[in-house]
Design a protein around this motif. Sequence first.
Motif: not given
Length: 290
Positions: A60-64, A98-103, A77-90
């Motif tokens: 789980p996490g946040v991407v931008y 709170y982080l999602l709202g802040h970003l 989304p749960d149980n997903s793989i992400h592209s390196k163009n979708a930057y991941y934040i753990e």
Amino acid sequence: PDISSLNYEHWVDNGRDVDYFDYVDTVVRWENGGENIVEYAEEHDKNIQGFSDISEYFEPGVVYRDFSSNFTAKRLPDNSIHSKNAYYIEIDEDLENYLLGHLNSWLNRFIMMGLNPGLHFNPGDVKNIPFVPNPDNTEDIDELVEFCIKERKEQFLLEDRSAEFDPGTFVENYSEQAYYEDIHIANVAVANDFISNKIFDIFEISSESRQRIRDGLSSDLTELPYIDRDENTLPGILKKYMSIDDDPRKIEECRSYVRDNPEKNLVGVAQSLGVSPLTIAEIKYEENAY
């Protein structure tokens, strides 16, 4: 060939310019921890540079987004793989909303535009923004972020390319579909402005500075009243925060404007008329102004 025994996982690419949650419309075959992809690349002399760090997958996490005219962050989304163009934040689960709202707040979007005046954002950008990890009173932000995520998911129930697509929600005509999409878009836009104001409060941003930040980005939708009437569909969570008006003359002014300008952007019409985009969405449906 028989593919019933093969394993396919959701693939989150750079995505669209949508905040809080985006639908997934792609899957990849995923075998032996991704070894099948590595082997295919080697066999066919192809690179796999689109893939990010495999250790981050299915967490789980946040991407931008890397490429966007407006900074947008969303829940992975749960149980997903992400592209390196979708930057991941753990981040710790209790701080994720709170982080999602802040970003997605206008304060952060203003800062990110200063860091990157072009259309590309960088993996390390989020490390350079001010962030209060343990502010007081984040319950309202948590509640509003969950509301935004729910609204996005419901919006994508009608999108037949989406993994969230539900044939049971099929609508009978275009007007009904356009109405539901408008309502979800308006709900998120208004909720995000309430979140933005709470982030401004956490950082004690003055009213003058708030106005300068919003200039050229977006006016404050929380200041636009919702016109209350018998058929209103205002969600309870927004009713807690929004100002309510019941002036019938304003409704007639809105009806006339919407009939004459059916092609105009929902939020733009709301800003022109000085009423909530939720009211405009309802009037557009009543007038079949699509």
